[in-house]
Design a protein around this motif. Structure first.
Motif, PDB file in Angstrom:
ATOM      1  N   PHE A 124      72.383-103.453 -15.935  1.00  0.00           N
ATOM      2  CA  PHE A 124      73.455-103.896 -16.816  1.00  0.00           C
ATOM      3  C   PHE A 124      73.435-103.140 -18.141  1.00  0.00           C
ATOM      4  CE2 PHE A 124      72.095-107.609 -14.257  1.00  0.00           C
ATOM      5  CZ  PHE A 124      73.232-107.709 -13.469  1.00  0.00           C
ATOM      6  N   PRO A 125      74.608-102.912 -18.740  1.00  0.00           N
ATOM      7  CA  PRO A 125      74.650-102.227 -20.030  1.00  0.00           C
ATOM      8  C   PRO A 125      74.017-103.075 -21.127  1.00  0.00           C
ATOM      9  CG  PRO A 125      76.826-103.056 -19.436  1.00  0.00           C
ATOM     10  CD  PRO A 125      75.959-103.256 -18.240  1.00  0.00           C
ATOM     11  N   VAL A 126      73.576-102.395 -22.193  1.00  0.00           N
ATOM     12  CA  VAL A 126      72.884-103.054 -23.310  1.00  0.00           C
ATOM     13  C   VAL A 126      73.619-102.729 -24.598  1.00  0.00           C
ATOM     14  CG1 VAL A 126      70.729-103.215 -24.619  1.00  0.00           C
ATOM     15  CG2 VAL A 126      70.664-102.890 -22.127  1.00  0.00           C
ATOM     16  N   ARG A 127      73.857-103.757 -25.418  1.00  0.00           N
ATOM     17  CA  ARG A 127      74.500-103.548 -26.706  1.00  0.00           C
ATOM     18  C   ARG A 127      73.680-104.260 -27.787  1.00  0.00           C
ATOM     19  NH1 ARG A 127      79.222-106.311 -28.995  1.00  0.00           N
ATOM     20  NH2 ARG A 127      79.540-107.274 -26.925  1.00  0.00           N
ATOM     21  N   VAL A 128      73.231-103.497 -28.781  1.00  0.00           N
ATOM     22  CA  VAL A 128      72.476-104.062 -29.895  1.00  0.00           C
ATOM     23  C   VAL A 128      73.467-104.509 -30.961  1.00  0.00           C
ATOM     24  CG1 VAL A 128      70.737-103.628 -31.659  1.00  0.00           C
ATOM     25  CG2 VAL A 128      70.504-102.585 -29.389  1.00  0.00           C
ATOM     26  N   LEU A 129      73.341-105.764 -31.379  1.00  0.00           N
ATOM     27  CA  LEU A 129      74.287-106.357 -32.318  1.00  0.00           C
ATOM     28  C   LEU A 129      73.837-106.183 -33.756  1.00  0.00           C
ATOM     29  CD1 LEU A 129      74.866-109.742 -30.449  1.00  0.00           C
ATOM     30  CD2 LEU A 129      76.239-107.666 -30.265  1.00  0.00           C
ATOM     31  N   GLY A 130      74.793-106.254 -34.671  1.00  0.00           N
ATOM     32  CA  GLY A 130      74.479-106.274 -36.084  1.00  0.00           C
ATOM     33  C   GLY A 130      73.945-107.624 -36.513  1.00  0.00           C
ATOM     34  N   ALA A 131      73.350-107.673 -37.701  1.00  0.00           N
ATOM     35  CA  ALA A 131      72.683-108.894 -38.161  1.00  0.00           C
ATOM     36  C   ALA A 131      73.639-110.073 -38.305  1.00  0.00           C
ATOM     37  CB  ALA A 131      71.981-108.626 -39.492  1.00  0.00           C
ATOM     38  N   LEU A 132      74.897-109.814 -38.596  1.00  0.00           N
ATOM     39  CA  LEU A 132      75.841-110.903 -38.849  1.00  0.00           C
ATOM     40  C   LEU A 132      76.731-111.207 -37.651  1.00  0.00           C
ATOM     41  CD1 LEU A 132      76.914-110.004 -42.509  1.00  0.00           C
ATOM     42  CD2 LEU A 132      75.082-111.517 -41.726  1.00  0.00           C
ATOM     43  N   ALA A 133      76.491-110.579 -36.513  1.00  0.00           N
ATOM     44  CA  ALA A 133      77.309-110.824 -35.327  1.00  0.00           C
ATOM     45  C   ALA A 133      77.152-112.266 -34.856  1.00  0.00           C
ATOM     46  CB  ALA A 133      76.915-109.861 -34.210  1.00  0.00           C
ATOM     47  N   ARG A 134      78.205-112.818 -34.306  1.00  0.00           N
ATOM     48  CA  ARG A 134      78.210-114.215 -33.857  1.00  0.00           C
ATOM     49  C   ARG A 134      78.273-114.342 -32.339  1.00  0.00           C
ATOM     50  NH1 ARG A 134      76.442-117.382 -38.018  1.00  0.00           N
ATOM     51  NH2 ARG A 134      77.305-116.597 -39.991  1.00  0.00           N
ATOM     52  N   ASP A 135      77.997-113.255 -31.641  1.00  0.00           N
ATOM     53  CA  ASP A 135      78.095-113.274 -30.182  1.00  0.00           C
ATOM     54  C   ASP A 135      77.144-114.278 -29.551  1.00  0.00           C
ATOM     55  OD1 ASP A 135      78.750-110.562 -31.373  1.00  0.00           O
ATOM     56  OD2 ASP A 135      79.545-110.251 -29.354  1.00  0.00           O
ATOM     57  N   PHE A 136      75.932-114.386 -30.089  1.00  0.00           N
ATOM     58  CA  PHE A 136      74.959-115.342 -29.553  1.00  0.00           C
ATOM     59  C   PHE A 136      75.478-116.772 -29.711  1.00  0.00           C
ATOM     60  CE2 PHE A 136      72.219-111.972 -28.828  1.00  0.00           C
ATOM     61  CZ  PHE A 136      70.933-112.338 -28.490  1.00  0.00           C
ATOM     62  N   ASP A 137      76.064-117.062 -30.868  1.00  0.00           N
ATOM     63  CA  ASP A 137      76.582-118.409 -31.114  1.00  0.00           C
ATOM     64  C   ASP A 137      77.708-118.737 -30.131  1.00  0.00           C
ATOM     65  OD1 ASP A 137      74.827-118.430 -33.271  1.00  0.00           O
ATOM     66  OD2 ASP A 137      76.350-117.667 -34.646  1.00  0.00           O
ATOM     67  N   LYS A 138      78.584-117.769 -29.893  1.00  0.00           N
ATOM     68  CA  LYS A 138      79.706-117.967 -28.977  1.00  0.00           C
ATOM     69  C   LYS A 138      79.217-118.254 -27.559  1.00  0.00           C
ATOM     70  CE  LYS A 138      83.615-115.428 -26.963  1.00  0.00           C
ATOM     71  NZ  LYS A 138      84.327-114.121 -26.927  1.00  0.00           N
ATOM     72  N   ALA A 139      78.130-117.606 -27.166  1.00  0.00           N
ATOM     73  CA  ALA A 139      77.626-117.750 -25.793  1.00  0.00           C
ATOM     74  C   ALA A 139      76.790-119.011 -25.588  1.00  0.00           C
ATOM     75  CB  ALA A 139      76.816-116.518 -25.407  1.00  0.00           C
ATOM     76  N   GLY A 140      76.366-119.672 -26.673  1.00  0.00           N
ATOM     77  CA  GLY A 140      75.590-120.903 -26.525  1.00  0.00           C
ATOM     78  C   GLY A 140      74.104-120.754 -26.747  1.00  0.00           C
ATOM     79  N   TRP A 141      73.711-119.841 -27.652  1.00  0.00           N
ATOM     80  CA  TRP A 141      72.288-119.624 -27.919  1.00  0.00           C
ATOM     81  C   TRP A 141      71.609-120.874 -28.462  1.00  0.00           C
ATOM     82  CZ3 TRP A 141      68.292-116.713 -26.843  1.00  0.00           C
ATOM     83  CH2 TRP A 141      67.167-116.722 -27.686  1.00  0.00           C
TER      84      TRP A 141
END
Length: 335
Positions: A124-141
């Motif tokens: 699977f592809p890998v994407r490193v996020l910036g410090a202020l990204a909210r992707d984890f919150d959106k996914a349910g971290w």
């Protein structure tokens, strides 16, 4: 196609495999920045060799002891050799399992690869996020962290309770559905949450006791199909369900699970969660960390300096013994 999202935090690196909509966590990894993680190569000294076997113990450069296997014949105590770490050290209730390694004569000393690099070896592809990204919150971290803390995961009609023990991770199934339906539903939920909580090694599952052999075989099939459907598949061995509803899974264990991290080092896990929260404070001012004293004690000067560097702020602490370990918070205050 699923995608790995990576947050390079202070003291830890987090990764989640999300679905096409980036709203569901399919799998997760939690990497604390210890030196002897799987993949690290180091010069070691053979300190002990078990008589009549190819196993023993080595001393790593920082005097850490690790178990070693596949030693070549004739290698005696005191000899120097290159080793590759195959399993990180594991904390367990009442004891500590040493790291494991194997000789790596053709390798060169090197640290363990960063998590993002390790994940690029998957499909699977890998994407490193910036410090202020909210992707984890959106996914349910946050929900996943709560499940790792409590060891409890709800699914429609029931609940799974995960209990890490020195022998294995035990999973208890409970619920209100008829026993056959409960076992079938829980089999799918178990497979999904093994990946979400990054659980490997020896796993024991206590399903509801089902009388009929045909029904037990149906649960075995459902569990097998659910494991095979995990992203990247599942590699291991499993038993069929016995008459008491017990099933055992065995797969390669290379690192502590999210469950193990939170069970055996809760203050440290809470400290890293607090640092993550602190990085995301948007209001201007001094950064105040409010937490239980044990949590603040786990934030050493190196972590605090890194937080100050990343945020450009002065850091203050407010220890509150009455707070639960995971009830800490960060906020901006006016000087």
């Amino acid at each position: 196609m699923p995608e790995w999202l990576v947050e390079e935090g202070i003291g830890e690196t987090r990764a989640i495999l999300v679905d096409d909509d980036a709203e569901t966590i399919l799998a997760a990894r939690l990497c604390w920045h210890e030196p002897w993680r799987a993949g690290a190569v180091a010069q070691a000294r053979l300190s002990h060799r078990r008589p009549g076997s190819r196993g023993g113990a080595v001393v790593l450069p920082d005097e850490t002891i690790a178990l070693v296997d596949a030693l070549p014949p004739g290698l005696t105590e005191g000899a120097r050799l290159l080793v590759r770490i195959t399993r990180a050290a594991l904390a367990e209730k009442g004891r500590f399992k040493l790291a494991q390694c194997r000789p790596a004569p053709d390798a060169s000393p090197s640290p363990a690869p960063p998590l993002a690099q390790d994940l690029r070896e998957t499909e699977f592809p890998v994407r490193v996020l910036g410090a202020l990204a909210r992707d984890f919150d959106k996914a349910g971290w946050d929900e996943l962290v709560e499940q790792a803390q409590s060891g409890e995961v709800d699914f429609p009609g029931g609940r799974l309770t995960f209990s890490p023990t020195p022998a294995m991770t035990l999973i208890d199934v409970d619920g209100t559905l008829p026993l056959r339906d409960l076992a079938l539903a829980s089999a799918r939920a178990i497979a999904q949450n093994l990946a979400r909580l990054d659980i490997a090694g020896s796993v024991g599952i206590d399903f509801p006791t089902i009388e009929g052999r045909t029904d037990r075989q149906a649960v075995d099939t459902t569990l097998g199909d659910a494991l095979a459907a995990l992203p990247g598949g599942w590699r291991g061995e499993r038993t069929g369900m016995n008459g008491f509803g017990f099933v055992q899974l065995v797969s390669r264990l290379a690192r502590p699970s999210l469950l193990s991290r939170h069970a055996h080092a809760p203050a440290r896990a809470a400290a890293f969660a607090l640092l993550r929260q602190a990085e995301r404070v948007s209001e201007p001012g001094i950064l105040l960390l409010v937490a239980h004293p044990a949590v603040l004690a786990a934030i050493d000067s190196t972590f605090e300096s890194e937080l100050a560097r990343r945020t450009g702020r002065t850091i203050h602490r407010d220890p509150r013994p009455t707070l639960a370990l995971h009830a800490g918070f960060a906020q901006a205050i006016v000087s």
